[in-house]
Design a protein around this motif. Structure first.
Motif, PDB file in Angstrom:
ATOM      1  N   GLU A  50       0.825  -1.217   0.000  1.00  0.00           N
ATOM      2  CA  GLU A  50       0.000   0.000   0.000  1.00  0.00           C
ATOM      3  C   GLU A  50       0.855   1.262   0.000  1.00  0.00           C
ATOM      4  OE1 GLU A  50      -2.988  -0.057   3.000  1.00  0.00           O
ATOM      5  OE2 GLU A  50      -3.402  -2.183   2.764  1.00  0.00           O
ATOM      6  N   GLY A  51       2.028   1.180  -0.575  1.00  0.00           N
ATOM      7  CA  GLY A  51       2.901   2.335  -0.665  1.00  0.00           C
ATOM      8  C   GLY A  51       3.993   2.292   0.396  1.00  0.00           C
ATOM      9  N   SER A  52       5.056   3.058   0.130  1.00  0.00           N
ATOM     10  CA  SER A  52       6.212   3.046   1.038  1.00  0.00           C
ATOM     11  C   SER A  52       5.879   3.658   2.387  1.00  0.00           C
ATOM     12  CB  SER A  52       7.367   3.810   0.395  1.00  0.00           C
ATOM     13  OG  SER A  52       6.988   5.155   0.115  1.00  0.00           O
ATOM     14  N   HIS A  53       5.038   4.701   2.395  1.00  0.00           N
ATOM     15  CA  HIS A  53       4.709   5.365   3.665  1.00  0.00           C
ATOM     16  C   HIS A  53       3.952   4.418   4.593  1.00  0.00           C
ATOM     17  CE1 HIS A  53       3.811   8.561   6.435  1.00  0.00           C
ATOM     18  NE2 HIS A  53       2.520   8.347   6.309  1.00  0.00           N
ATOM     19  N   VAL A  54       2.919   3.773   4.074  1.00  0.00           N
ATOM     20  CA  VAL A  54       2.143   2.832   4.881  1.00  0.00           C
ATOM     21  C   VAL A  54       3.009   1.650   5.292  1.00  0.00           C
ATOM     22  CG1 VAL A  54       0.134   1.299   4.890  1.00  0.00           C
ATOM     23  CG2 VAL A  54      -0.016   3.543   3.807  1.00  0.00           C
ATOM     24  N   ASP A  56       6.280   1.585   5.825  1.00  0.00           N
ATOM     25  CA  ASP A  56       7.221   1.960   6.895  1.00  0.00           C
ATOM     26  C   ASP A  56       6.521   2.092   8.241  1.00  0.00           C
ATOM     27  OD1 ASP A  56       9.201   1.993   5.020  1.00  0.00           O
ATOM     28  OD2 ASP A  56       9.159   4.165   4.708  1.00  0.00           O
ATOM     29  N   ILE A  57       5.338   2.729   8.246  1.00  0.00           N
ATOM     30  CA  ILE A  57       4.635   2.945   9.516  1.00  0.00           C
ATOM     31  C   ILE A  57       4.151   1.626  10.109  1.00  0.00           C
ATOM     32  CG2 ILE A  57       2.564   3.962  10.553  1.00  0.00           C
ATOM     33  CD1 ILE A  57       2.931   6.358   8.817  1.00  0.00           C
ATOM     34  N   THR A  58       3.567   0.769   9.279  1.00  0.00           N
ATOM     35  CA  THR A  58       3.076  -0.514   9.788  1.00  0.00           C
ATOM     36  C   THR A  58       4.220  -1.413  10.245  1.00  0.00           C
ATOM     37  OG1 THR A  58       3.026  -1.337   7.509  1.00  0.00           O
ATOM     38  CG2 THR A  58       0.971  -0.458   8.408  1.00  0.00           C
ATOM     39  N   LYS A  59       5.371  -1.330   9.577  1.00  0.00           N
ATOM     40  CA  LYS A  59       6.531  -2.109  10.015  1.00  0.00           C
ATOM     41  C   LYS A  59       7.032  -1.613  11.370  1.00  0.00           C
ATOM     42  CE  LYS A  59      11.173  -3.538   8.626  1.00  0.00           C
ATOM     43  NZ  LYS A  59      12.210  -3.448   7.574  1.00  0.00           N
ATOM     44  N   GLN A  60       7.131  -0.294  11.528  1.00  0.00           N
ATOM     45  CA  GLN A  60       7.568   0.269  12.809  1.00  0.00           C
ATOM     46  C   GLN A  60       6.600  -0.066  13.934  1.00  0.00           C
ATOM     47  OE1 GLN A  60       8.124   4.465  12.168  1.00  0.00           O
ATOM     48  NE2 GLN A  60       9.678   4.157  10.574  1.00  0.00           N
ATOM     49  N   ARG A  61       5.298  -0.062  13.610  1.00  0.00           N
ATOM     50  CA  ARG A  61       4.320  -0.365  14.660  1.00  0.00           C
ATOM     51  C   ARG A  61       4.416  -1.827  15.096  1.00  0.00           C
ATOM     52  NH1 ARG A  61      -2.304  -0.103  14.612  1.00  0.00           N
ATOM     53  NH2 ARG A  61      -2.530   0.608  16.744  1.00  0.00           N
ATOM     54  N   ARG A  62       4.584  -2.719  14.146  1.00  0.00           N
ATOM     55  CA  ARG A  62       4.728  -4.141  14.488  1.00  0.00           C
ATOM     56  C   ARG A  62       5.975  -4.346  15.357  1.00  0.00           C
ATOM     57  NH1 ARG A  62       2.591  -8.883  12.206  1.00  0.00           N
ATOM     58  NH2 ARG A  62       3.923 -10.734  12.279  1.00  0.00           N
ATOM     59  N   GLN A  63       7.081  -3.681  15.008  1.00  0.00           N
ATOM     60  CA  GLN A  63       8.298  -3.780  15.813  1.00  0.00           C
ATOM     61  C   GLN A  63       8.108  -3.190  17.197  1.00  0.00           C
ATOM     62  OE1 GLN A  63      11.062  -1.760  13.259  1.00  0.00           O
ATOM     63  NE2 GLN A  63      11.613  -3.605  12.105  1.00  0.00           N
ATOM     64  N   ALA A  64       7.331  -2.085  17.294  1.00  0.00           N
ATOM     65  CA  ALA A  64       7.088  -1.466  18.595  1.00  0.00           C
ATOM     66  C   ALA A  64       6.275  -2.385  19.505  1.00  0.00           C
ATOM     67  CB  ALA A  64       6.379  -0.131  18.406  1.00  0.00           C
ATOM     68  N   TRP A  65       5.293  -3.082  18.943  1.00  0.00           N
ATOM     69  CA  TRP A  65       4.501  -4.030  19.740  1.00  0.00           C
ATOM     70  C   TRP A  65       5.393  -5.175  20.228  1.00  0.00           C
ATOM     71  CZ3 TRP A  65      -1.217  -5.151  19.754  1.00  0.00           C
ATOM     72  CH2 TRP A  65      -1.955  -3.985  19.551  1.00  0.00           C
ATOM     73  N   PRO A  95      -6.169  -0.023  20.981  1.00  0.00           N
ATOM     74  CA  PRO A  95      -5.071   0.548  20.198  1.00  0.00           C
ATOM     75  C   PRO A  95      -5.535   1.755  19.391  1.00  0.00           C
ATOM     76  CG  PRO A  95      -5.209  -1.840  19.913  1.00  0.00           C
ATOM     77  CD  PRO A  95      -6.461  -1.420  20.616  1.00  0.00           C
ATOM     78  N   ALA A  96      -4.610   2.673  19.168  1.00  0.00           N
ATOM     79  CA  ALA A  96      -4.910   3.863  18.385  1.00  0.00           C
ATOM     80  C   ALA A  96      -4.891   3.545  16.892  1.00  0.00           C
ATOM     81  CB  ALA A  96      -3.910   4.969  18.713  1.00  0.00           C
ATOM     82  N   TYR A  97      -5.353   4.503  16.108  1.00  0.00           N
ATOM     83  CA  TYR A  97      -5.322   4.364  14.646  1.00  0.00           C
ATOM     84  C   TYR A  97      -3.877   4.210  14.198  1.00  0.00           C
ATOM     85  CZ  TYR A  97      -5.885   5.674   9.726  1.00  0.00           C
ATOM     86  OH  TYR A  97      -5.848   5.697   8.353  1.00  0.00           O
ATOM     87  N   GLU A  98      -3.626   3.317  13.263  1.00  0.00           N
ATOM     88  CA  GLU A  98      -2.252   2.943  12.916  1.00  0.00           C
ATOM     89  C   GLU A  98      -1.440   4.102  12.355  1.00  0.00           C
ATOM     90  OE1 GLU A  98      -3.450   1.133   8.526  1.00  0.00           O
ATOM     91  OE2 GLU A  98      -2.640  -0.155  10.068  1.00  0.00           O
TER      92      GLU A  98
END
Length: 406
Positions: A50-54, A56-65, A95-98
């Motif tokens: 879904e694009g580089s921005h999405v 990167d954010i979803t990858k960082q969130r998974r790592q943060a969890w 959880p907040a909006y991703e």
């Protein structure tokens, strides 16, 4: 279904929290659902298409969890679906909006079972007391005698100590006076074998004082910066605060008379507006009025409200339907005596009582229809394009009293 199968089905539905030390369950051991008001949430997925921005954010969130849970059996590439995190680990209960990266609930933070607990002073105090008991025959009587004679303990230094040990004694006395509450500083008349531990502990306390001061200063700076950024964001975000107490803005962006009229309109239609995760009800009404008033392109409104073209188009269409359904009753033809009672004097002097309505026609440009007959019917030689024609009528007071179908 047998009793055994029923128990197996109930046990399969049991949800447990995977956080270390959290014993929250959705069902008890007998398979009955617990009414504890808690919910369970899976680890966020990494969306790579879904694009580089999405991505990167979803990858960082998974790592943060994963970093917040800190379990050795959880790997980034493969997390079982039965590993869940309960709502007690989030400030808001979910959880907040991703895409809301700054939200504290972007990742679990509460009751994670691995909070960094600083070493208490009780252990240090116990070690100091043990050393005091060992060296009491050596220096205890000397300090007691000195205090009985009125000499401060800080001025009593063992005469048989080396110059370096006497200097360390003064350093520890200075630390003791500056870091109140950090624990007692060992006395000066200690055994030579204990001096290394005493000096090291005193230096550690001094370092802790400096680190604490620097940490508090950094926290205060970040809080002040957060307040400034929030105030700047509120001034630029298109919401209630953007138009509040500013009549000129309300008239320019919405065409309404004042902010009170705008809020009255919003209170009338807010319960019927569509639900959106990205925009509030007031923002839906505001973007609709802005497009009607200023004829702004959809792409420009997308940039202002930070939503996609598809989302804004659907919100605009749904809001128009709500306004038509809730405000259509305001367009009515008043009685003749009502018109005459509120007739402006200029109309009365010029036309007497013969004026009832002022009519006009207008056209709205549309896409070219695919049907040839509809294309011929909608083409306007005056505008040079395909349009829909309307007949509108207003009273002498300026209120719309009639509008035809397109």
């Amino acid at each position: 279904m047998t009793v055994g199968q029923t128990k197996e089905t109930a046990s399969a539905m049991v949800r447990t929290c995977c956080v270390v030390g959290c014993n929250v369950r959705s069902h008890d051991r007998e398979g009955k659902k617990l009414d504890n008001g808690l919910s369970f949430h899976r680890f966020p997925s990494w969306r790579q298409r879904e694009g580089s921005h999405v991505s990167d954010i979803t990858k960082q969130r998974r790592q943060a969890w994963i970093a917040a849970v800190t379990r050795a059996d959880i790997e980034f590439s493969a997390i079982p679906s039965f590993l869940l995190v309960c709502s007690r680990h989030f400030l808001s209960g979910k959880p907040a909006y991703e895409m809301d990266v700054t939200n504290p609930d972007w990742a679990p933070t509460l009751h994670m079972g691995h909070d960094d607990i600083p070493v208490s002073d009780s252990d240090r105090h116990a070690r100091r007391m043990q050393r005091k008991r060992k060296r009491a025959p050596i220096g205890g009587f000397r300090y007691a005698a000195a205090e009985s004679e009125g000499v401060p303990r800080a001025e009593v230094i063992d005469e048989d100590l080396t110059e370096d040990q006497q200097q360390n004694h003064h350093v520890m006395e200075a630390v003791d006076s500056s870091c109140v509450g950090q624990g007692e500083v060992p006395a000066a008349n200690v055994d030579i074998g204990d001096w290394t531990d005493s000096v090291t502990e005193a230096k550690g306390q001094t370092k802790d004082c400096v680190c604490n001061e620097q940490g508090r200063a950094e926290i205060n700076r970040l809080l002040e910066e957060n307040r400034l950024l929030r105030s700047q964001l509120q001034k630029t975000e298109l919401n209630e605060n953007f138009l509040k107490d500013d009549t000129e803005k309300v008239r320019y962006y919405t065409g309404l008379h004042c902010y009170a009229v705008l809020m009255s309109l919003f209170n009338t239609v807010k319960d019927f507006l569509p639900v959106s995760k990205k925009l509030t009800g007031f923002q839906m009404l505001l973007l609709t009025l802005m497009r009607l008033r200023l004829d702004l392109p959809v792409q420009h409104l997308c940039h202002l409200f930070h939503v996609s073209h598809k989302t804004l188009s659907s919100i605009f269409a749904d809001t128009i339907d709500v306004l038509y359904a809730r405000l259509g009753a305001l367009v009515h033809w008043p009685e003749r005596h009502c018109l005459q009672a509120t007739m402006p004097p200029q109309f009365t002097e010029t036309f007497g009582k013969r004026v009832a309505i002022i009519v006009d026609c207008f056209e709205i440009r549309t896409e070219r229809p695919s049907n040839l007959k509809a294309r011929a019917q909608t083409y306007s030689h005056y505008k040079g394009t395909h349009t829909i024609k309307y007949l509108i009528g207003i009273t002498p007071q300026g209120a719309i009293s009639f509008i035809s179908r397109g």
